[in-house]
Design an enzyme around this catalytic site. Structure first.
Site, short mmCIF file in Angstrom:
data_model
loop_
_atom_site.label_atom_id
_atom_site.label_comp_id
_atom_site.label_asym_id
_atom_site.label_seq_id
_atom_site.Cartn_x
_atom_site.Cartn_y
_atom_site.Cartn_z
CD GLU A 194 77.60 -7.59 17.23
OE1 GLU A 194 76.88 -7.74 18.23
OE2 GLU A 194 77.22 -7.01 16.21
CB SER A 203 74.00 -9.60 15.30
OG SER A 203 72.64 -9.25 15.39
NE ARG A 254 76.81 -4.28 18.48
CZ ARG A 254 75.93 -3.27 18.65
NH1 ARG A 254 76.32 -2.15 19.21
NH2 ARG A 254 74.68 -3.41 18.25
#
Length: 302
Positions: free
Chosen positions: A295, A225, A175
């Protein structure tokens, strides 16, 4: 509003692609967020002009794609929000390579590749982001990630020059990439895929779709998420073990269907979502000793 600046902005992108006090709730998948002082949708060739104009006037600017990994504050965003979306979304296929501009939806690119009998992007079919955002975050799902299929990326540098980066130069990790750190703007990505039977590709995509629908709260606005996966753990399991399944603050709730998702039940504010995120981090760390990292990216004034 600076009338002179706004007039020049309109000259660059056209009146229909430029707005003031634009609600960001309409441009994020969380469906929350205050107004952007200026909101523009430039064509690819106009992006450097908008950035240069902002620099000339000393006005801050930022870039969004499909708004699928963002939490924008209730007080909005000062300066210019550039949407790299439908006006920068061309997709082409040549042999086993797919070239997509940054504003193209990742799901569309995956579907286009499948239709051409090209495999490798099945994992991306259910990710609700743009190509540009997916590159920035090295988006992934079900064991696949952008790093596995990217061949090269064209970015705009802070100096207004286009630059081609290899996968290695992107410094892709879990990420993350070098894009934000270097203040690059993603303009285009090229994917290296593998020929396969279109029916078999479609079957794999259908299987992943069924898994998403059955396990994720897709009926509610969310940013996917919310937390990164901690090494050796699963964020959703840690949240569930902390006794937070279904916990809510206002209309912001931890999904009972998948604890890794924070959802907007209809009238949540950005402040409530951010407060819920902080509560989850505190409770999970107290229970397991693991500090969850978001995230989701925060943008604007809260």
């Amino acid at each position: 509003m600076d009338a002179g600046f706004y007039g020049h902005l309109q000259e660059i992108v056209g009146e229909g692609q430029c707005h003031t006090e634009e609600s960001m709730a309409a441009h994020t998948t969380f469906r929350v967020g205050g107004p952007a002082e200026y909101y523009v949708r430039p064509a690819r060739g106009q992006v450097p002009q908008v950035a240069a104009l902002c620099q000339q006037y000393g006005i801050p600017w930022c870039v969004i794609g499909n708004g699928s990994n963002l939490l924008v504050g209730d007080r909005g965003i000062r300066g210019v929000v550039m949407e790299i979306g439908k006006t920068v979304a061309a997709v082409s296929v040549q042999g086993d390579r797919v070239t997509a501009e940054a504003g193209a939806l990742l799901s569309y690119v995956a579907g286009r590749a499948a239709g051409e009998g090209l495999s490798g992007m099945e994992f991306a079919a259910g990710i609700p982001g743009s190509v540009g955002g997916a590159v920035v975050m090295n988006a992934g799902a079900y064991g696949g990630e952008m790093k596995q299929v990217l061949a090269s990326v064209i970015v705009l540098t802070p100096e207004g020059k286009e630059k081609c980066l290899t996968v290695e130069e992107l410094e892709l990790g879990y990420r993350k990439s070098c894009i934000l750190r270097n203040r690059y703007i993603v303009l285009q990505a090229e994917f290296q895929l593998k020929p396969d039977n279109p029916q078999e590709i479609a079957a794999r995509m259908a299987d992943l779709k069924e898994r998403r629908v059955s396990k994720q709260p897709l009926e509610y606005p969310s940013a996917g998420s919310t937390f990164k996966r901690p090494e050796g753990y699963f964020a959703g399991k840690l949240i569930q073990d902390a006794g937070l399944c279904g916990f809510q603050i206002g209309d912001a709730q931890i999904s009972a269907k998948h604890c890794g998702f924070l959802i907007n039940r209809g009238h949540a504010t950005a402040a409530e979502i951010r407060q819920l995120i902080a509560h989850v981090q505190e409770q999970v760390e107290g229970k397991s000793g693991v500090r969850l990292e978001t995230e989701v990216k925060f943008m604007g004034d809260f």
